[in-house]
Motif scaffolding. Structure first.
Motif, PDB file in Angstrom:
ATOM      1  N   ASP A  33       0.996  -1.194  -0.009  1.00 42.89           N
ATOM      2  CA  ASP A  33       0.085  -0.073   0.104  1.00 42.89           C
ATOM      3  C   ASP A  33       0.924   1.114  -0.001  1.00 42.89           C
ATOM      4  O   ASP A  33       1.268   1.561   1.165  1.00 42.89           O
ATOM      5  CB  ASP A  33      -0.727  -0.059   1.241  1.00 42.89           C
ATOM      6  CG  ASP A  33      -1.950   0.970   1.346  1.00 42.89           C
ATOM      7  OD1 ASP A  33      -1.694   2.159   0.717  1.00 42.89           O
ATOM      8  OD2 ASP A  33      -3.162   1.137   1.828  1.00 42.89           O
ATOM      9  N   LEU A  34       0.956   1.794  -1.102  1.00 46.72           N
ATOM     10  CA  LEU A  34       1.874   3.130  -1.179  1.00 46.72           C
ATOM     11  C   LEU A  34       1.198   4.328  -0.489  1.00 46.72           C
ATOM     12  O   LEU A  34       2.215   5.232  -0.082  1.00 46.72           O
ATOM     13  CB  LEU A  34       2.318   3.189  -2.714  1.00 46.72           C
ATOM     14  CG  LEU A  34       2.746   2.224  -3.506  1.00 46.72           C
ATOM     15  CD1 LEU A  34       3.020   2.542  -5.031  1.00 46.72           C
ATOM     16  CD2 LEU A  34       4.222   1.978  -3.097  1.00 46.72           C
ATOM     17  N   SER A  35       0.001   4.302  -0.428  1.00 48.30           N
ATOM     18  CA  SER A  35      -0.610   5.468   0.527  1.00 48.30           C
ATOM     19  C   SER A  35      -0.118   5.330   1.841  1.00 48.30           C
ATOM     20  O   SER A  35       0.102   6.236   2.550  1.00 48.30           O
ATOM     21  CB  SER A  35      -2.177   5.623   0.146  1.00 48.30           C
ATOM     22  OG  SER A  35      -2.406   5.771  -1.118  1.00 48.30           O
ATOM     23  N   ALA A  36      -0.389   4.040   2.399  1.00 45.58           N
ATOM     24  CA  ALA A  36       0.102   3.857   3.810  1.00 45.58           C
ATOM     25  C   ALA A  36       1.733   4.213   3.897  1.00 45.58           C
ATOM     26  O   ALA A  36       1.889   4.616   4.882  1.00 45.58           O
ATOM     27  CB  ALA A  36      -0.116   2.500   4.291  1.00 45.58           C
ATOM     28  N   LEU A  37       2.261   3.692   2.971  1.00 46.50           N
ATOM     29  CA  LEU A  37       3.959   3.928   2.874  1.00 46.50           C
ATOM     30  C   LEU A  37       4.122   5.679   3.134  1.00 46.50           C
ATOM     31  O   LEU A  37       4.836   6.167   3.896  1.00 46.50           O
ATOM     32  CB  LEU A  37       4.662   3.406   1.660  1.00 46.50           C
ATOM     33  CG  LEU A  37       6.091   4.129   1.372  1.00 46.50           C
ATOM     34  CD1 LEU A  37       7.187   3.417   2.288  1.00 46.50           C
ATOM     35  CD2 LEU A  37       6.210   4.069   0.034  1.00 46.50           C
ATOM     36  N   ALA A  90       1.886   7.755   4.131  1.00 51.12           N
ATOM     37  CA  ALA A  90       1.330   8.190   5.487  1.00 51.12           C
ATOM     38  C   ALA A  90       2.402   7.867   6.591  1.00 51.12           C
ATOM     39  O   ALA A  90       2.420   8.779   7.307  1.00 51.12           O
ATOM     40  CB  ALA A  90       0.248   7.241   5.782  1.00 51.12           C
ATOM     41  N   ASN A  91       3.173   6.564   6.604  1.00 55.21           N
ATOM     42  CA  ASN A  91       3.912   6.702   7.540  1.00 55.21           C
ATOM     43  C   ASN A  91       5.245   7.713   7.383  1.00 55.21           C
ATOM     44  O   ASN A  91       5.723   8.111   8.476  1.00 55.21           O
ATOM     45  CB  ASN A  91       4.564   5.157   7.472  1.00 55.21           C
ATOM     46  CG  ASN A  91       3.950   4.162   7.867  1.00 55.21           C
ATOM     47  OD1 ASN A  91       2.845   4.347   8.823  1.00 55.21           O
ATOM     48  ND2 ASN A  91       3.907   3.086   7.405  1.00 55.21           N
ATOM     49  N   ALA A 145       7.298   6.581  -4.960  1.00 58.45           N
ATOM     50  CA  ALA A 145       6.320   7.006  -4.293  1.00 58.45           C
ATOM     51  C   ALA A 145       6.775   8.135  -3.155  1.00 58.45           C
ATOM     52  O   ALA A 145       6.047   8.766  -2.870  1.00 58.45           O
ATOM     53  CB  ALA A 145       5.429   5.880  -3.693  1.00 58.45           C
ATOM     54  N   LEU A 146       7.701   7.477  -2.567  1.00 60.22           N
ATOM     55  CA  LEU A 146       8.472   8.505  -1.329  1.00 60.22           C
ATOM     56  C   LEU A 146       8.892   9.883  -1.933  1.00 60.22           C
ATOM     57  O   LEU A 146       8.572  10.976  -1.463  1.00 60.22           O
ATOM     58  CB  LEU A 146       9.391   7.899  -0.750  1.00 60.22           C
ATOM     59  CG  LEU A 146       9.164   6.651   0.193  1.00 60.22           C
ATOM     60  CD1 LEU A 146      10.548   5.997   0.642  1.00 60.22           C
ATOM     61  CD2 LEU A 146       8.257   7.232   1.331  1.00 60.22           C
ATOM     62  N   VAL A 161       1.684  -1.530   5.666  1.00 63.49           N
ATOM     63  CA  VAL A 161       2.123  -1.292   4.436  1.00 63.49           C
ATOM     64  C   VAL A 161       2.007  -2.533   3.637  1.00 63.49           C
ATOM     65  O   VAL A 161       1.489  -2.260   2.459  1.00 63.49           O
ATOM     66  CB  VAL A 161       3.467  -0.412   4.265  1.00 63.49           C
ATOM     67  CG1 VAL A 161       3.929  -0.579   2.827  1.00 63.49           C
ATOM     68  CG2 VAL A 161       3.648   0.717   4.899  1.00 63.49           C
ATOM     69  N   ALA A 162       2.683  -3.465   4.193  1.00 60.94           N
ATOM     70  CA  ALA A 162       2.514  -4.902   3.318  1.00 60.94           C
ATOM     71  C   ALA A 162       1.546  -5.849   3.712  1.00 60.94           C
ATOM     72  O   ALA A 162       1.331  -5.957   5.061  1.00 60.94           O
ATOM     73  CB  ALA A 162       4.113  -5.505   3.454  1.00 60.94           C
TER      74      ALA A 162
END
Length: 364
Positions: free
Chosen positions: A18-22, A24-25, A57-58, A239-240
């Motif tokens: 989940d790149l959005s969760a990444l 978000a972290n 993504a980052l 994320v995973a």
């Protein structure tokens, strides 16, 4: 592209990322360290989740423009993935005679770990440097006794020291006295490098106390959904999600056994589900069963030894019917990475980085 695993062919294991969760972290860490720059450690193929999609993504969505890798070859792959000369890439391994040309071609900044590396970079390298001073890890980094000589060597050659860093050995326990001891040694060593930014904290240091954040933090595992502490940290988003299809169901009679070594013996009628995931995919093998998976919303324990390609689950007590093709989730939002790692006698770091190449990585 998002792929629904429920409609995908049930051939082998999947890890949904989940790149959005990444991102978000990353934002959570930035909020926790508002006075520091937040970089990202993307070494080891972004902790097993894929260097190219993670770093993009980052960079593009998270706003991260400083990255740390372990080896020069990783830095070259990262530069190609980002396709952007503005991003700053730092390499923990430092320079050698063989890698000097690669540092120059990739426009990568070395992390100097010894006086020998400092002398090499002063004679042959170009551009800024990062200096790593060992304050008690005794793994990588220059001893404090070399700090003054490294500073003098680089200064005499006109090499800018952009960052001075160290690494905490016991930050997984915020109360450990070694944390404070290392901080004091770090501050003392950093005085030799006037004008450099200071960086002591990885994930744990960034999240445990402002006193350890300084100018730059270097999170790794917390970006990817794992707690860096000796307990889970609910601030960190999952994320995973590791899941794999059920490929066979069987009913055992009392006295029948499961798996290599016959380590599980049924004492009553038992229903077993065989899942297409094994130690060949990086899931830990233990001599005694450890861990569990979520099947149709309920927890099913692993029984018998994990083999190369398969894991067997006890689904006897599950209320919802289980059929071939259903997915078992080994970690993710319904079974936190920290809990899954602990149950398998592992830590989140090696559970993620151990994910095998035949696992289908799908980015959400």
């Amino acid at each position: 592209m998002t792929v629904d695993p429920k409609t995908a062919p049930a051939h082998g294991p999947i890890v949904e990322i989940d790149l959005s969760a990444l991102c978000a972290n990353y934002a959570m860490i930035r909020d926790a360290a508002p006075e520091a720059r937040v970089s990202a450690a993307v070494k080891c193929d972004a902790y097993g989740l894929g260097l190219t999609p993670i770093s993009r993504a980052l960079f593009e969505r998270g706003g991260c423009d400083e990255f740390f890798v372990a080896y020069p070859e990783e830095g070259a792959a990262l530069r190609e993935a980002l396709n952007n000369a503005a991003a700053r890439i730092y390499c923990f391994a430092g320079p050698s005679e063989e890698t000097l040309a690669l540092y120059e071609r990739v426009q990568m900044t070395p992390v100097i770990n010894s006086l020998t590396q400092a002398e090499l970079w002063a004679k042959r390298g170009a551009g800024p440097t990062v200096v790593h001073i060992d304050t008690g890890m005794n793994r990588l980094g220059a001893p404090m006794s070399e700090a003054q000589a490294i500073a003098a060597t680089l200064s005499a050659a006109g090499r800018e020291v952009s960052i001075v860093m160290s690494h905490l050995a016991c930050a997984s326990d915020p109360t450990h006295p070694k944390n404070k001891d290392q901080r004091e040694k770090f501050v003392e060593a950093a005085r030799r490098f006037s004008g450099a930014r200071l960086s002591l904290a990885a994930s744990a240091g960034a999240l445990m106390d402002k006193a350890y954040q300084f100018d730059l933090v270097r999170p790794g595992i917390a970006l990817y959904g794992g707690s860096p502490f000796d307990a889970d940290d609910e601030r960190i988003c999952d994320v995973a999600t590791l899941k794999a299809p059920i490929v066979q169901l069987r009913d055992l009679r009392p006295g029948e056994t499961v798996g290599y070594g016959a380590t599980f013996t049924a004492t009553a009628p038992v229903r077993i589900a065989t899942v297409a995931l094994g130690y060949g995919d990086g899931y830990p093998r233990n001599d005694t069963p450890a861990g569990a998976a979520i099947v149709n919303g309920a927890l099913a324990p692993i029984v018998g030894r994990v083999s190369m390609d398969f894991i067997t689950l006890d689904i006897t007590s599950l209320k919802n019917p289980v059929k071939i093709g259903d997915y078992a989730e080994f970690f993710g939002p319904r079974l936190r990475l920290f809990k899954a790692a602990a149950a398998a006698h592992r830590v989140p770091y090696d559970l993620l980085t151990g994910l095998g190449g035949r696992i289908d990585r799908r980015y959400l």
